[in-house]
Design a protein around this motif. Sequence first.
Motif, PDB file in Angstrom:
ATOM      1  N   ILE A  50      -5.172   3.567  -0.119  1.00 28.70           N
ATOM      2  CA  ILE A  50      -5.412   2.136  -0.322  1.00 28.70           C
ATOM      3  C   ILE A  50      -6.806   1.991  -0.916  1.00 28.70           C
ATOM      4  CG2 ILE A  50      -5.618  -0.126   0.756  1.00 28.70           C
ATOM      5  CD1 ILE A  50      -3.671   0.723   2.857  1.00 28.70           C
ATOM      6  N   LEU A  51      -6.868   1.380  -2.080  1.00 23.17           N
ATOM      7  CA  LEU A  51      -8.103   1.266  -2.849  1.00 23.17           C
ATOM      8  C   LEU A  51      -8.497  -0.198  -2.972  1.00 23.17           C
ATOM      9  CD1 LEU A  51     -10.143   2.733  -4.844  1.00 23.17           C
ATOM     10  CD2 LEU A  51      -8.519   2.132  -6.648  1.00 23.17           C
ATOM     11  N   GLY A  52      -9.801  -0.444  -2.936  1.00 21.61           N
ATOM     12  CA  GLY A  52     -10.274  -1.809  -3.155  1.00 21.61           C
ATOM     13  C   GLY A  52     -11.744  -1.929  -2.829  1.00 21.61           C
ATOM     14  N   PRO A  53     -12.409  -2.938  -3.385  1.00 17.99           N
ATOM     15  CA  PRO A  53     -13.828  -3.140  -3.084  1.00 17.99           C
ATOM     16  C   PRO A  53     -14.029  -3.606  -1.660  1.00 17.99           C
ATOM     17  CG  PRO A  53     -12.972  -4.971  -4.375  1.00 17.99           C
ATOM     18  CD  PRO A  53     -11.873  -3.959  -4.306  1.00 17.99           C
ATOM     19  N   ASN A  54     -15.279  -3.614  -1.217  1.00 15.59           N
ATOM     20  CA  ASN A  54     -15.585  -4.143   0.113  1.00 15.59           C
ATOM     21  C   ASN A  54     -15.066  -5.578   0.221  1.00 15.59           C
ATOM     22  OD1 ASN A  54     -16.913  -1.846   1.037  1.00 15.59           O
ATOM     23  ND2 ASN A  54     -18.882  -2.498   0.189  1.00 15.59           N
ATOM     24  N   GLY A  55     -14.441  -5.874   1.358  1.00 17.62           N
ATOM     25  CA  GLY A  55     -13.905  -7.209   1.559  1.00 17.62           C
ATOM     26  C   GLY A  55     -12.518  -7.419   0.990  1.00 17.62           C
ATOM     27  N   ALA A  56     -11.888  -6.356   0.492  1.00 20.67           N
ATOM     28  CA  ALA A  56     -10.558  -6.489  -0.102  1.00 20.67           C
ATOM     29  C   ALA A  56      -9.469  -6.672   0.937  1.00 20.67           C
ATOM     30  CB  ALA A  56     -10.242  -5.282  -0.982  1.00 20.67           C
ATOM     31  N   GLY A  57      -9.752  -6.318   2.199  1.00 19.27           N
ATOM     32  CA  GLY A  57      -8.767  -6.473   3.257  1.00 19.27           C
ATOM     33  C   GLY A  57      -8.147  -5.170   3.718  1.00 19.27           C
ATOM     34  N   LYS A  58      -8.717  -4.036   3.302  1.00 17.33           N
ATOM     35  CA  LYS A  58      -8.112  -2.736   3.600  1.00 17.33           C
ATOM     36  C   LYS A  58      -8.125  -2.428   5.103  1.00 17.33           C
ATOM     37  CE  LYS A  58     -11.122  -0.540   1.052  1.00 17.33           C
ATOM     38  NZ  LYS A  58     -11.974  -1.725   0.786  1.00 17.33           N
ATOM     39  N   THR A  59      -9.288  -2.522   5.725  1.00 11.30           N
ATOM     40  CA  THR A  59      -9.368  -2.214   7.156  1.00 11.30           C
ATOM     41  C   THR A  59      -8.634  -3.264   7.981  1.00 11.30           C
ATOM     42  OG1 THR A  59     -11.423  -0.940   6.964  1.00 11.30           O
ATOM     43  CG2 THR A  59     -10.952  -1.924   9.101  1.00 11.30           C
ATOM     44  N   THR A  60      -8.674  -4.522   7.560  1.00 16.88           N
ATOM     45  CA  THR A  60      -7.878  -5.547   8.246  1.00 16.88           C
ATOM     46  C   THR A  60      -6.403  -5.175   8.205  1.00 16.88           C
ATOM     47  OG1 THR A  60      -9.463  -7.286   7.712  1.00 16.88           O
ATOM     48  CG2 THR A  60      -7.243  -7.986   8.290  1.00 16.88           C
ATOM     49  N   LEU A  61      -5.933  -4.678   7.069  1.00 21.61           N
ATOM     50  CA  LEU A  61      -4.539  -4.255   6.965  1.00 21.61           C
ATOM     51  C   LEU A  61      -4.256  -3.109   7.931  1.00 21.61           C
ATOM     52  CD1 LEU A  61      -1.771  -4.391   5.616  1.00 21.61           C
ATOM     53  CD2 LEU A  61      -2.654  -2.892   3.810  1.00 21.61           C
ATOM     54  N   PHE A  62      -5.159  -2.128   8.013  1.00 25.08           N
ATOM     55  CA  PHE A  62      -4.997  -1.038   8.992  1.00 25.08           C
ATOM     56  C   PHE A  62      -4.902  -1.605  10.414  1.00 25.08           C
ATOM     57  CE2 PHE A  62      -6.348   3.477   7.573  1.00 25.08           C
ATOM     58  CZ  PHE A  62      -5.490   3.418   6.496  1.00 25.08           C
ATOM     59  N   ASN A  63      -5.757  -2.569  10.728  1.00 26.23           N
ATOM     60  CA  ASN A  63      -5.743  -3.161  12.063  1.00 26.23           C
ATOM     61  C   ASN A  63      -4.434  -3.896  12.339  1.00 26.23           C
ATOM     62  OD1 ASN A  63      -8.315  -2.235  12.751  1.00 26.23           O
ATOM     63  ND2 ASN A  63      -9.334  -4.071  11.973  1.00 26.23           N
TER      64      ASN A  63
END
Length: 262
Positions: A50-63
Motif C-alpha cells: 500500500i503506497l501513499g504520502p503521509n496522511g493518505a489513510g494507509k495506517t488507518t486502513l490497517f487499523n
Amino acid sequence: MSETAAVDAQVRGAAGVPLLAVDGVRKRFGGLTAVKGASFTLAAGEIVGILGPNGAGKTTLFNLLTGFIAPDAGSVKLDGHELKGLAPYRIVNRGLARTFQLTRPFLGMSVLENVLVACLAPRVRHRMASEEHARRILDQVGLREKAASPVEVLPYGDLRRLEIARALATDPRLLLLDEPFAGLGSSEIEPLANLIKRLHREENLTILIIEHKLREFMALVSRVIAMDFGEIIAVGTPAEIVRHPRVIEAYIGRTEGDGAAA
C-alpha cells in the motif's frame, strides 16, 4: 470494467474467493473522511504493498482491517468470513496478524518471553508446544541467539525483527507489516527485506505491507495499491504504478519517483 475491478478479477482466479476481500470500507473522524470506500482483494500467497504520502489513510486502513478501529461502513472478509465488528484478538485468532510503525515490546521480559506471550493465542496454543514454537520463530527471524536477552538491550533493528516474530508466533495466514524499515539504516534494511522475502517464499505467507522506502518497497511487492486522501487511486504492478499519472501527482513525483522508476 475499472482498472481496480480488472485487477481484482485476476486476483480471484479460479478459486473465486480471495483470502482478503475489502469492500467499500469507510471511516470518518469528525469532518475528515480518513478512508473513502476502500475496495480491494488479496489472493493467498501474494505480497502486496500500500503506497501513499503521509496522511493518505494507509495506517488507518490497517487499523480498520485489524479491529483497532471500527469502520463506519463496508465489509472486511478473511477467507469469506466477516471480520468487521470483531475485537483485534479475535481477528488474530482468525489468522490475520500485524506489526506496528512503533515497536511495542513487553518491557521487563526477555526476547523469548515476548514471543511466548504471542504463543498463548488460541489459534496456536492447542496445536504447538509453545517454547519449541517460539524458538523456531526466533530462529526464522535471526534472534535465536538473543532469546534470553532483555528486550531493553536490543538494537532497533532487532526490535523490528521481534515485532515480526511476535506476529508470526500466532501462525497467521495474512501478515500486515506497517513500515517495517522505519528508523533503520541502509545496512539493516537489506537483511530485513531478505527476511520478508524468505517468509513469503518459504512459508507461503500472504503479506500486505506499508513502506516509505520506495526502492525496497517496489522490489518486494508484486502488486501495489496506491492511496491519496483516503481514496484508492490506482492498483497495478510496481512498473505500472510508478508511471500512473495520479500516483505521480499525489506522491512519487513529489518524492522519490525518479529513483523508484529507475
